[in-house]
Design an enzyme around this catalytic site. Sequence first.
Site, PDB file in Angstrom:
ATOM      1  N   GLY A  43      43.655  43.048  93.599  1.00 11.01           N
ATOM      2  CA  GLY A  43      43.190  42.676  92.261  1.00 11.01           C
ATOM      3  C   GLY A  43      43.729  43.715  91.313  1.00 11.01           C
ATOM      4  CG  LEU A  44      46.997  45.233  92.021  1.00  8.86           C
ATOM      5  CD1 LEU A  44      48.424  45.346  92.545  1.00  8.86           C
ATOM      6  CD2 LEU A  44      46.264  46.567  92.188  1.00  8.86           C
ATOM      7  NE  ARG A  58      45.184  34.226  91.708  1.00 12.92           N
ATOM      8  CZ  ARG A  58      44.363  33.577  90.887  1.00 12.92           C
ATOM      9  NH1 ARG A  58      43.509  32.686  91.366  1.00 12.92           N
ATOM     10  NH2 ARG A  58      44.377  33.821  89.586  1.00 12.92           N
ATOM     11  CB  SER A 113      30.293  52.440  84.069  1.00  9.54           C
ATOM     12  OG  SER A 113      30.278  52.447  82.651  1.00  9.54           O
ATOM     13  N   GLY A 124      35.248  51.361  81.768  1.00  8.24           N
ATOM     14  CA  GLY A 124      36.345  50.528  81.271  1.00  8.24           C
ATOM     15  C   GLY A 124      37.678  50.957  81.854  1.00  8.24           C
ATOM     16  CE  LYS A 150      29.343  49.141  85.131  1.00  6.75           C
ATOM     17  NZ  LYS A 150      29.635  47.855  84.633  1.00  6.75           N
ATOM     18  CG  HIS A 170      25.724  51.971  82.897  1.00  3.19           C
ATOM     19  ND1 HIS A 170      26.596  51.117  82.257  1.00  3.19           N
ATOM     20  CD2 HIS A 170      26.121  53.219  82.537  1.00  3.19           C
ATOM     21  CE1 HIS A 170      27.467  51.817  81.552  1.00  3.19           C
ATOM     22  NE2 HIS A 170      27.209  53.094  81.714  1.00  3.19           N
ATOM     23  CG  ASN A 171      26.968  47.211  82.119  1.00  2.00           C
ATOM     24  OD1 ASN A 171      27.162  48.332  82.567  1.00  2.00           O
ATOM     25  ND2 ASN A 171      27.893  46.279  82.119  1.00  2.00           N
ATOM     26  CD  GLU A 187      27.965  49.417  77.817  1.00  8.43           C
ATOM     27  OE1 GLU A 187      28.160  49.951  78.935  1.00  8.43           O
ATOM     28  OE2 GLU A 187      28.640  48.458  77.411  1.00  8.43           O
ATOM     29  CE1 TYR A 188      25.487  44.244  77.346  1.00  6.92           C
ATOM     30  CE2 TYR A 188      24.440  42.683  75.875  1.00  6.92           C
ATOM     31  CZ  TYR A 188      25.392  42.972  76.821  1.00  6.92           C
ATOM     32  OH  TYR A 188      26.241  41.981  77.241  1.00  6.92           O
ATOM     33  NE  ARG A 239      25.552  43.398  72.394  1.00  7.58           N
ATOM     34  CZ  ARG A 239      26.441  43.919  73.251  1.00  7.58           C
ATOM     35  NH1 ARG A 239      27.305  43.132  73.869  1.00  7.58           N
ATOM     36  NH2 ARG A 239      26.451  45.202  73.490  1.00  7.58           N
ATOM     37  NE  ARG A 294      -4.035  35.035  82.425  1.00 11.11           N
ATOM     38  CZ  ARG A 294      -4.426  35.326  83.658  1.00 11.11           C
ATOM     39  NH1 ARG A 294      -5.373  36.230  83.849  1.00 11.11           N
ATOM     40  NH2 ARG A 294      -3.888  34.723  84.685  1.00 11.11           N
TER      41      ARG A 294
HETATM   42  P1  NBP Z   1      39.623  40.263  85.564  1.00  4.93           P
HETATM   43  O1  NBP Z   1      38.165  40.199  85.629  1.00  4.93           O
HETATM   44  O2  NBP Z   1      40.317  39.736  84.379  1.00  4.93           O
HETATM   45  O3  NBP Z   1      40.244  39.542  86.874  1.00  4.93           O
HETATM   46  C1  NBP Z   1      41.618  39.400  87.047  1.00  4.93           C
HETATM   47  C2  NBP Z   1      41.985  39.638  88.478  1.00  4.93           C
HETATM   48  O4  NBP Z   1      41.307  38.720  89.349  1.00  4.93           O
HETATM   49  C3  NBP Z   1      43.472  39.411  88.709  1.00  4.93           C
HETATM   50  O5  NBP Z   1      43.936  40.367  89.648  1.00  4.93           O
HETATM   51  C4  NBP Z   1      43.505  38.004  89.283  1.00  4.93           C
HETATM   52  O6  NBP Z   1      44.648  37.741  90.045  1.00  4.93           O
HETATM   53  C5  NBP Z   1      42.287  38.060  90.151  1.00  4.93           C
HETATM   54  N1  NBP Z   1      41.823  36.752  90.628  1.00  4.93           N
HETATM   55  C6  NBP Z   1      41.239  35.730  89.948  1.00  4.93           C
HETATM   56 BR1  NBP Z   1      40.967  35.712  88.157  1.00  4.93          BR
HETATM   57  N2  NBP Z   1      40.910  34.693  90.715  1.00  4.93           N
HETATM   58  C7  NBP Z   1      41.311  35.038  91.955  1.00  4.93           C
HETATM   59  C8  NBP Z   1      41.249  34.385  93.199  1.00  4.93           C
HETATM   60  N3  NBP Z   1      40.687  33.189  93.321  1.00  4.93           N
HETATM   61  N4  NBP Z   1      41.766  35.015  94.272  1.00  4.93           N
HETATM   62  C9  NBP Z   1      42.328  36.228  94.146  1.00  4.93           C
HETATM   63  N5  NBP Z   1      42.393  36.921  92.995  1.00  4.93           N
HETATM   64  C10 NBP Z   1      41.893  36.328  91.907  1.00  4.93           C
HETATM   65  O7  NBP Z   1      40.135  41.774  85.804  1.00  4.93           O
HETATM   66  P2  NBP Z   1      39.584  43.167  85.216  1.00  4.93           P
HETATM   67  O8  NBP Z   1      39.300  43.087  83.773  1.00  4.93           O
HETATM   68  O9  NBP Z   1      40.517  44.198  85.726  1.00  4.93           O
HETATM   69  O10 NBP Z   1      38.179  43.365  85.938  1.00  4.93           O
HETATM   70  C11 NBP Z   1      38.044  43.400  87.346  1.00  4.93           C
HETATM   71  C12 NBP Z   1      36.587  43.511  87.692  1.00  4.93           C
HETATM   72  O11 NBP Z   1      36.084  44.735  87.168  1.00  4.93           O
HETATM   73  C13 NBP Z   1      35.707  42.410  87.096  1.00  4.93           C
HETATM   74  O12 NBP Z   1      34.701  42.078  88.003  1.00  4.93           O
HETATM   75  C14 NBP Z   1      35.125  43.041  85.870  1.00  4.93           C
HETATM   76  O13 NBP Z   1      33.903  42.436  85.494  1.00  4.93           O
HETATM   77  C15 NBP Z   1      34.956  44.468  86.343  1.00  4.93           C
HETATM   78  N6  NBP Z   1      34.931  45.461  85.286  1.00  4.93           N
HETATM   79  C16 NBP Z   1      35.761  45.369  84.223  1.00  4.93           C
HETATM   80  C17 NBP Z   1      35.729  46.340  83.232  1.00  4.93           C
HETATM   81  C18 NBP Z   1      36.676  46.267  82.073  1.00  4.93           C
HETATM   82  O14 NBP Z   1      36.546  47.120  81.164  1.00  4.93           O
HETATM   83  N7  NBP Z   1      37.605  45.341  82.029  1.00  4.93           N
HETATM   84  C19 NBP Z   1      34.859  47.416  83.347  1.00  4.93           C
HETATM   85  C20 NBP Z   1      34.048  47.502  84.447  1.00  4.93           C
HETATM   86  C21 NBP Z   1      34.099  46.518  85.415  1.00  4.93           C
HETATM   87  P3  NBP Z   1      45.955  37.101  89.353  1.00  4.93           P
HETATM   88  O15 NBP Z   1      46.709  38.261  88.788  1.00  4.93           O
HETATM   89  O16 NBP Z   1      46.660  36.459  90.488  1.00  4.93           O
HETATM   90  O17 NBP Z   1      45.492  36.142  88.302  1.00  4.93           O
END
Ligand code: NBP
Length: 477
Positions: A9-10, A33, A128, A130, A183, A186-187, A190-191, A288, A447
Amino acid sequence: PTAQIGVTGLAVMGRNLARNFARHGHTVAIHNRTAAKTTALAEEFGHEGTFIPATTAAEFVAALERPRRLVIMVKAGGPTDAVIDEFAPLLEPGDMIIDGGNAHFADTRRREAALRPSGVHFVGAGISGGEEGALHGPSIMPGGSPESYESLGPLLEDIAAKADDGTPCCAHIGPDGAGHFVKMVHNGIEYADMQLIAEAYDLLRNVAGYEPAQIAETFHGWNKGRLDSYLIEITAEILAHKDAATGKPFVDVVADAAEQKGTGRWTVQTALDLGVPVSGIAEAVFARAVSGHGELRRSAAGLPGPHPSVLDPRDAARFADQVEQALYASKVISYTQGFHQIQAAGAEYGWDIDLGAVAALWRGGCIIRAAFLDDIRAAYAADPALPGLLADQRFATGVGEAQHAWRTVVASAARHGIAAPGFSASLAYYDALRAERLPAALTQGQRDYFGAHTYRRTDREGSFHTLWGGDRSEVEA
Ligand code: NBP
């Protein structure tokens, strides 16, 4: 196999976490993926450390040293299940799947229970901070088995943020869903923090009559005191920022409808299930929601209320100081409520969470990082069974000294027609807690009257019912 850890998951988070591990000298297997992201990461950042790009799940698993540590950083929900289903059959007892996404703790409990019979450890880890935190040091809240933490902890502690005293902002929280629960709270906090800061801004602007730049200065000053925190710091920067296109303060050109992704809502939903009052967090989630109901707001725009008026400049400075006190006191209440929720969940799910350790690991890396958290750590270190933060002498004194100003601010908000739900709800919670008698006695009477729900008495043991429809004599239930 040579990789100490693997990340699948990159997207922004996974990519930065993988780089963080690599920068700390760990060999990182990487997988996504869509393989293009894997190649791009290796090409762009290969110079930062050692990456082993894998295109198939089998290649990825084969690259990992045993016991395998496999971090999943994909979209929470269905995608996380899909990835677990793909990798779990390739793993062996003792291996670890670490879900670093924002999973709901109930999903984490379900996934952990499903994998346990296979001997694979499932670790729900709240992360946490970002994107920036993921790269430079996040705050990490891992759940799961203690054995998994023995093997995984040192790696996570290595890449985590460090508090001012050098302690890593990462600690084993407790079994199964405990990490994701913490976590989530925490959020929620944060709100609440964000809402309270927004109310402080609103009052400084519309009661003290300050312009955004002056409020930025005020917050900058507050950030040198007990409110020293990441959120106050960035708020000062946002308020000082001017829109390039119009030259207006940035805050004046942004649409005033706040969005949310759901973790605040989960906190409140869960608190309702646990019977824990988290009114400060709930008001933040609701605020919100109110902001987003444009049509409803427009339909109410002409309703009567006080005419806008600002204080005399001589009184404004004093008012600003009172707002600082109200913000501090309300913040203590939000944290009191959040820690209460963690404590209650710990009791419900048998997690035995060290609340002081939770405060300690929030001191760095995460969005709510603040000097204040060290006081919470100290409060729980002094008394791990503390019933609430207000039972700690330092917080009791701080809030006690602020309470007069707090009331003035809440009253001023009402008088000037400014919504301050966070400040008001927090003050109401404080007053309810300290009240000698609550009108809950009357609620019990009602009641019993309409539903024969019975009541207890102040003067003797037992449950009682009054025959409201008959001669109104009392019977023991
Ligand atoms: P996203 O939440 O946007 O997810 C994108 C990733 O999920 C991509 O690598 C994508 O692969 C993969 N993916 C999906 Br969508 N469906 C898939 C499937 N069926 N099988 C395999 N891979 C799949 O990414 P992110 O913003 O980096 O966040 C990742 C996690 O971290 C989330 O749970 C998020 O809630 C959490 N988080 C995010 C933050 C933040 O600030 N963004 C902070 C803290 C926690 P692909 O490239 O092939 O589409």
